[in-house]
Design an enzyme around this catalytic site. Structure first.
Site, PDB file in Angstrom:
ATOM      1  CG  ASP A   1      -0.340   0.050   2.534  1.00  0.00           C
ATOM      2  OD1 ASP A   1       0.891  -0.102   2.611  1.00  0.00           O
ATOM      3  OD2 ASP A   1      -1.070   0.236   3.533  1.00  0.00           O
ATOM      4  CB  SER A   2       4.595   1.689  -0.091  1.00  0.00           C
ATOM      5  OG  SER A   2       4.841   0.588  -0.947  1.00  0.00           O
TER       6      SER A   2
ATOM      7  CG  ASP B   1       0.491  -3.976   2.205  1.00  0.00           C
ATOM      8  OD1 ASP B   1       0.444  -4.728   3.197  1.00  0.00           O
ATOM      9  OD2 ASP B   1       1.323  -3.064   2.074  1.00  0.00           O
TER      10      ASP B   1
ATOM     11  CE  LYS C   1       3.313  -5.606   3.969  1.00  0.00           C
ATOM     12  NZ  LYS C   1       2.774  -4.477   4.752  1.00  0.00           N
TER      13      LYS C   1
ATOM     14  CD  GLU D   1       0.491  -1.138   7.999  1.00  0.00           C
ATOM     15  OE1 GLU D   1       0.154  -0.337   8.894  1.00  0.00           O
ATOM     16  OE2 GLU D   1       0.924  -0.773   6.894  1.00  0.00           O
TER      17      GLU D   1
ATOM     18  CD  GLU E   1       7.715  -0.084   7.883  1.00  0.00           C
ATOM     19  OE1 GLU E   1       6.767  -0.791   7.478  1.00  0.00           O
ATOM     20  OE2 GLU E   1       7.949   1.060   7.442  1.00  0.00           O
TER      21      GLU E   1
HETATM   22  O1  KIV Z   1       3.595  -1.070   1.610  1.00  0.00           O
HETATM   23  C1  KIV Z   1       4.769  -1.450   1.610  1.00  0.00           C
HETATM   24  O2  KIV Z   1       5.478  -1.292   0.622  1.00  0.00           O
HETATM   25  C2  KIV Z   1       5.266  -2.104   2.825  1.00  0.00           C
HETATM   26  C3  KIV Z   1       6.713  -2.266   3.116  1.00  0.00           C
HETATM   27  C4  KIV Z   1       6.997  -3.242   4.160  1.00  0.00           C
HETATM   28  C5  KIV Z   1       7.742  -2.140   2.165  1.00  0.00           C
HETATM   29  O3  KIV Z   1       4.471  -2.479   3.619  1.00  0.00           O
END
Ligand code: KIV
Length: 257
Positions: free
Chosen positions: A37-38, A76, A106, A108, A175
């Site tokens: 999500d970056s 993400d 993924k 958080e 992270e």
């Molecule tokens: O969104 C992202 O790119 C990440 C990182 C860990 C690189 O979560």
């Protein structure tokens, strides 16, 4: 990944938001690709990752999957796609797999969300738990600083990592936490650990591709090592092109019919 941890073999994950980058990563030998999500910061130019939607993730995920044959694509879960309920989390994780084509997600995670992660795992979806600096809670954390410096937070992160393994995550991502804490957790966990700003002892390293390639302007973050200067090289190439057009050097005979 688990076979690599067992064989003591380090591995790399890099980010991609588009088909060409995914092809480049795969051709370079990258086996794991994160549609992060970056993309909110790196692609869309937002101030942070909070505005990123499931629809945007699906759009970029499809493009990345179109550029890969072998690599494992991890999606993400964006802000507010899993925070409200287990049902939301399962539904949105499912969309990232079904519509985008990713093979895992993924998330958080904070200590109150272990059940959420377990619900997604129990629905049959592979999950990486992301802890330490979690950019989706930037306001709660008070910025993008190092996490786990003091004993209390360090203990909480240790408990969280172990709980994520128990909940069925296939990997945990750290992270921006102290290297010593990441090393301790990497030896305690049986699942592979991924580090970004978490020292050399994690089982795998993850970075944003544009950071590794020097494709952004300005000074890199402390935990980034740049292996090229793509921004500067591209800028120079474009300046040459403009100059060629202005001086009628382009198109030449070779480019004309
Ligand atoms: O969104 C992202 O790119 C990440 C990182 C860990 C690189 O979560």
């Amino acid at each position: 990944m688990i076979d690599k941890k067992r064989a003591n073999e380090k591995f790399v994950i890099l980010t991609a938001y588009d088909c060409l980058t995914a092809q480049l990563l795969e051709k370079s030998g990258v086996e794991y690709i994160l549609v992060g999500d970056s993309l909110g910061n790196m692609f869309a130019g937002y101030d942070n990752t909070l505005p990123v939607t499931v629809e945007q993730m699906i759009y970029h995920g499809k493009a990345v999957c179109a550029g890969t044959e072998e690599a494992l694509v991890i999606m993400d879960m964006p802000y507010m796609s899993y925070q409200v309920s287990n049902e939301d989390a399962i539904l949105n994780a499912g969309r990232l797999i079904k519509e985008a084509g990713g093979k895992a997600v993924k998330i958080e995670v904070n200590p109150n969300q272990i059940d959420r992660v377990k619900a997604v795992v129990d629905s049959g979806i592979e999950v990486i738990g992301h802890i330490g600096l979690t950019p989706q809670t930037v306001y709660q954390l008070g910025g993008y600083g190092l996490q786990g410096k003091d004993q209390e937070v360090s203990d909480k992160l240790s408990q969280l990592a172990l709980a994520l393994e128990k909940a069925g995550c296939f990997s945990v991502l750290f992270e921006k936490i102290p290297s010593a804490l990441a090393a301790k957790l990497t030896s305690e966990l049986t699942i592979p650990t991924l580090g970004i700003g978490a020292g050399v002892d994690c089982d795998g390293q993850i970075l944003v591709t544009q950071d590794v390639l020097g494709a952004t302007e300005g000074k890199p973050l402390k935990f980034v090592k740049q292996y090229a200067s793509v921004f500067d090289a591209s800028k120079k190439a474009l300046e040459y092109f403009i100059e060629d057009v202005k001086t009628s050097q382009f198109p030449g005979e070779a480019h004309s019919f």
